[in-house]
Write an enzyme that holds these catalytic residues in place. Structure first.
Site, PDB file in Angstrom:
ATOM      1  N   SER A 101      24.717  34.514   5.499  1.00 15.22           N
ATOM      2  CA  SER A 101      25.158  33.217   4.991  1.00 15.22           C
ATOM      3  C   SER A 101      25.615  32.394   6.180  1.00 15.22           C
ATOM      4  CB  SER A 101      26.343  33.438   4.040  1.00 15.22           C
ATOM      5  OG  SER A 101      26.962  32.213   3.716  1.00 15.22           O
ATOM      6  N   TYR A 143      34.477  37.210   1.612  1.00 14.84           N
ATOM      7  CA  TYR A 143      33.018  37.020   1.645  1.00 14.84           C
ATOM      8  C   TYR A 143      32.576  36.716   3.072  1.00 14.84           C
ATOM      9  CZ  TYR A 143      28.464  34.842   0.556  1.00 14.84           C
ATOM     10  OH  TYR A 143      27.132  34.511   0.510  1.00 14.84           O
TER      11      TYR A 143
END
Ligand SMILES: NC(=O)c1ccc[n+]([C@@H]2O[C@H](COP(=O)([O-])OP(=O)(O)OC[C@H]3O[C@@H](n4cnc5c(N)ncnc54)[C@H](OP(=O)(O)O)[C@@H]3O)[C@@H](O)[C@H]2O)c1
Length: 267
Positions: A144, A157
């Protein structure tokens, strides 16, 4: 695109929805053989049917829970016994987070690491020896942009995705004199169920679609760009809208970026 992916054996985790599903369709239309993994077998079955329609070679569904690390080596052994080898592994399965660090229980922090980081490692370590034996293979991991910079509401995350960069950068260096390639894909906002499935501080699913995610790039467009990056053999790619600029702002203007990202209360 060339016939680069024709007859390649591709294993995709997180293939039951979103980016993994779009990747399955993209590889299918290039004539690849597919192994589709996630926990939801019904959803995987539907993706498999569509992949056959799109022109895939052999398609199989392999249930796998990325948080059940002990089960992974056996599942991979059985899969390789039937498929032969994995040419391209796509580590895509994962879950996101929508909670401030202060309000996130340590259990949720651990869960995000267990699925996103240790689950991906367990799969990679089970596949890697076969790739070394064949002296060929490509490991692609969907991290990401938050694997490059942390943002509010994503502490665990972002940590799990940063950890993947550390691991795979080291692994790439260790494999430097083999023909095994490592690609890290860093998407920005992509229109999937990622926010709906994201964990809140208590571990419940958020259950709603973020505005930024809803306005993001389509998973089909991302999949097309990922296949192109694999074919080029890119080591790391950033794909999305203007949020991609964050990578360069952090690199070249870290103080300015730090002030900017504090205001990014976009969930
Ligand atoms: N969408 C975005 O904006 C965005 C941006 C950057 C990075 N990403 C990354 O892209 C990847 C795919 O996400 P997505 O956007 O496509 O979201 P998604 O639609 O929620 O898909 C997530 C996939 O991961 C699987 N998964 C979740 N937990 C799992 C577990 N314990 N074991 C096995 N599979 C599991 C899910 O399948 P089951 O529920 O069936 O197990 C599903 O197939 C993730 O790694 C995510 O972090 C997404």
């Amino acid at each position: 695109m060339s016939d680069f992916f024709n007859n390649k054996r591709v294993w995709i985790t997180g293939a039951s929805s979103g980016i993994g599903e779009a990747l399955a369709h993209a590889f299918a239309s290039q004539g690849a053989h597919l192994v589709l993994s996630a926990r939801n077998e019904d959803a995987l079955g539907k993706v498999a049917v569509k992949c056959k329609e799109l022109g895939a070679g052999m398609v199989s569904v392999l249930r796998l829970d990325l948080s059940d690390h002990d089960s992974i080596p056996g599942i991979v052994r059985n899969m390789i016994a039937s498929v032969g080898k994995v040419d391209i592994l796509i580590n895509n399965g994962g879950i996101s987070q929508r909670s401030l660090a202060l309000n996130t229980s340590l259990d949720v922090d651990k869960k995000l690491m267990e699925v996103n980081y240790f689950g991906t490692l367990a799969v990679t370590k089970a596949v890697l020896p076969g790739m070394i034996t064949h002296q060929l293979g490509h490991i692609v991991t969907v991290t990401s942009l938050t694997g490059k910079f942390g943002t509010p509401y994503r502490s665990a995350y972002a940590a799990s995705k940063h950890a993947l960069h550390g691991f795979f950068d080291s692994l790439r260096a260790e494999l430097g004199d083999t023909r095994i390639k490592i690609t890290l894909v860093c998407p920005g906002f992509i229109r999937t169920n990622v926010s709906i499935n994201a964990l809140t501080g208590s571990g419940d699913k958020l259950g709603t679609m973020d505005e930024a995610t809803d306005k993001g790039m389509s998973p089909e467009r991302l999949a097309y760009k990922i296949l192109a990056a694999i074919e080029r053999g890119d080591e790391e790619v950033y794909i999305g809208g203007k949020e991609v600029l964050g990578v360069y702002l952090k690199r070249f203007f870290p103080g300015y970026f730090s002030r900017l990202i504090r205001k990014a209360r976009v969930r």
